[in-house]
Design an enzyme around this catalytic site. Structure first.
Site, PDB file in Angstrom:
ATOM      1  N   HIS A 200      -3.625  -0.918  -5.606  1.00  0.00           N
ATOM      2  CA  HIS A 200      -2.312  -1.104  -6.220  1.00  0.00           C
ATOM      3  C   HIS A 200      -1.371  -1.850  -5.288  1.00  0.00           C
ATOM      4  O   HIS A 200      -1.618  -1.965  -4.093  1.00  0.00           O
ATOM      5  CB  HIS A 200      -1.699   0.251  -6.566  1.00  0.00           C
ATOM      6  CG  HIS A 200      -1.478   1.096  -5.348  1.00  0.00           C
ATOM      7  ND1 HIS A 200      -2.500   1.809  -4.759  1.00  0.00           N
ATOM      8  CD2 HIS A 200      -0.368   1.322  -4.589  1.00  0.00           C
ATOM      9  CE1 HIS A 200      -2.029   2.436  -3.688  1.00  0.00           C
ATOM     10  NE2 HIS A 200      -0.739   2.154  -3.573  1.00  0.00           N
TER      11      HIS A 200
ATOM     12  N   HIS B 295       1.454  -6.160  -1.254  1.00  0.00           N
ATOM     13  CA  HIS B 295       0.066  -6.234  -0.798  1.00  0.00           C
ATOM     14  C   HIS B 295      -0.783  -5.173  -1.487  1.00  0.00           C
ATOM     15  O   HIS B 295      -0.246  -4.247  -2.088  1.00  0.00           O
ATOM     16  CB  HIS B 295       0.005  -6.017   0.718  1.00  0.00           C
ATOM     17  CG  HIS B 295       0.368  -4.623   1.120  1.00  0.00           C
ATOM     18  ND1 HIS B 295       1.685  -4.195   1.200  1.00  0.00           N
ATOM     19  CD2 HIS B 295      -0.399  -3.537   1.415  1.00  0.00           C
ATOM     20  CE1 HIS B 295       1.702  -2.919   1.553  1.00  0.00           C
ATOM     21  NE2 HIS B 295       0.450  -2.484   1.679  1.00  0.00           N
TER      22      HIS B 295
END
EC number: 3.1.-.-
Length: 169
Positions: free
Chosen positions: A34, A115
């Site tokens: 995620h 990220h």
């Protein structure tokens, strides 16, 4: 209870991230790959309705967009984390800023760097060795962002979706 707001990328990107996470990320079994929009925080459940209204408003005003994961990077020396980096995107920074305003505002301990974590809590030598190999990999992964999720943490440390918000601006 702890809550957080995340974006789950498309399945093909989750599969790529998981190919690394199952070896290098002790949180592999706790949450899918995620992008964190709002880091985990303790939230008074009495304010949950206001929080979901806030997130619903954002989803109504935000159009879907694409992002590009363009390299493997690390947060060393701050932490021994390896990640797939999101190329600069005004859309994702704007979404992060909106989510972290109003009812959900609180000071973050880190600067937002979008990220997908692929490794963490690694010994320094191992992290440098893995990063040395992975930074040579040509990463060019596009994914469409058309929703985000409010998650909560269960007693066993895993995370589950409380509510999904579709971007429809």
């Amino acid at each position: 209870m702890k809550y957080g707001v995340v974006i789950f990328p498309e399945k093909k990107i989750q599969d790529i991230a998981n190919s690394y996470r199952k070896r290098y990320d002790p949180h592999y079994a706790l949450i899918p790959p995620h992008i964190t929009l709002k880091e985990a925080y303790d939230f008074d459940e009495n304010h949950l309705n206001e929080a979901t209204n806030h997130l619903e408003q954002i989803s109504r005003e935000t159009a879907p967009f694409e992002i590009l994961l363009h390299k493997v990077s690390t947060f060393h020396p701050t932490t021994n984390v390896l990640y797939l980096a999101v190329q600069e995107s005004e859309d994702i920074y704007s979404l992060h800023e909106q989510v972290n305003s109003g009812e959900l505002f609180h000071e973050s301990s880190y600067q937002f760097i979008p990220h997908i974590t692929i490794g963490q809590k690694l010994p320094a030598d191992e992290m440098h060795d893995i990063y040395g190999r992975l930074r040579m990999v040509n990463v060019q992964l596009k994914t469409r962002i058309d929703r985000f999720h409010l998650l909560y943490q269960l007693d066993n440390g895993s995370w589950t979706i409380y509510q999904t918000f579709l971007l429809r601006g």
